[in-house]
Design an enzyme around this catalytic site. Structure first.
Site, short mmCIF file in Angstrom:
data_model
loop_
_atom_site.label_atom_id
_atom_site.label_comp_id
_atom_site.label_asym_id
_atom_site.label_seq_id
_atom_site.Cartn_x
_atom_site.Cartn_y
_atom_site.Cartn_z
N CYS A 1 44.02 39.45 42.29
CA CYS A 1 44.02 37.99 42.35
C CYS A 1 45.13 37.44 41.45
O CYS A 1 46.30 37.72 41.68
CB CYS A 1 42.65 37.43 42.02
SG CYS A 1 42.47 35.68 42.47
N HIS B 1 39.87 39.23 46.35
CA HIS B 1 38.95 39.77 45.33
C HIS B 1 38.24 40.99 45.91
O HIS B 1 37.31 40.84 46.70
CB HIS B 1 37.90 38.71 44.97
CG HIS B 1 38.41 37.61 44.10
ND1 HIS B 1 38.29 37.63 42.72
CD2 HIS B 1 39.07 36.46 44.40
CE1 HIS B 1 38.83 36.54 42.21
NE2 HIS B 1 39.31 35.82 43.21
N GLU C 1 36.10 42.86 44.48
CA GLU C 1 34.71 42.89 44.03
C GLU C 1 33.83 41.93 44.82
O GLU C 1 32.60 41.99 44.72
CB GLU C 1 34.64 42.56 42.53
CG GLU C 1 34.80 41.10 42.17
CD GLU C 1 36.24 40.60 42.15
OE1 GLU C 1 36.46 39.44 41.75
OE2 GLU C 1 37.14 41.36 42.56
#
Length: 203
Positions: free
Chosen positions: A80, A182, A184
């Site tokens: 990011c 992202h 995650e």
């Protein structure tokens, strides 16, 4: 198989905890650190980040990590904002000098009818060229983005996404990679990218 030792750079971003949890679930030995010795001794280095470029670079300077990150020779992944900070400069905050590890400038995503900025939510990845980091992220793979600034397509672009223009979603130059989305928060696509970074890219 020996678990790779991952230095998760303590850059102050609010996504650090979720990135660390994602790495733990994949079996990585991930250490949150701002220690130069830990970073330079790790098998892999991940630079996370959210927010603005100016504040992100200020945190790295205050922690004495700018020159440390420039010395990293093992695989390095920016996530990011961390990806954007790998480049030479960002137009954000009136212009911010970044790490200069990849060539190019981060620019603002322009407004367009029917599209909001920031670019927020799930979007499709398109492969420009194959790479061990993106193995398995086939046509139509979707990932989760949150950003108002973006990297134009360059010679280092591996994958792109579309939002009021075509932007780099994943980049690579040598042992330095970046993912604008992202991982995650990107379900199986994010897990695959992190797994590839841990196990498939060559040290």
């Amino acid at each position: 198989m020996t678990r790779p030792k991952v230095a998760l750079v303590d850059s102050g971003g609010t996504n650090i905890g979720s990135v660390r949890y994602a790495l733990d679930r994949l079996g990585a030995d991930a250490r949150l650190t701002s220690s130069a010795d830990d970073i330079l001794a790790a098998d892999r280095v991940i630079l996370p980040g959210v927010g603005a470029a100016g504040a992100g670079m200020r945190r790295l300077r205050e922690a004495g990590l700018v020159e440390v990150l420039r010395q990293v020779e093992q695989p390095l992944l920016g996530v990011c904002l961390g990806m954007q900070l790998l480049f030479e400069r960002s137009a954000e905050d009136g212009g911010t000098e970044c790490l200069g590890l990849l060539a190019g400038e981060v620019v603002a995503i322009p407004p367009a009818p029917g599209l909001r900025v920031p670019h927020m939510g799930w979007n499709t990845l398109t492969t420009v060229r194959d790479d061990p980091l993106t193995a398995g992220l086939t046509a139509g793979t979707r990932a989760y983005f949150v950003h108002s600034y973006a990297v134009p397509v360059t010679a280092d672009t591996l994958q792109t996404t579309e939002h009021s223009g075509t932007w780099s979603a994943v980049v690579r130059n040598g042992q330095r990679w970046g993912a604008q989305f992202h991982p995650e928060r990107s379900a199986s696509a994010g897990s695959r990218l992190l797994t590839n970074f841990l196990l498939e890219v060559s040290p």
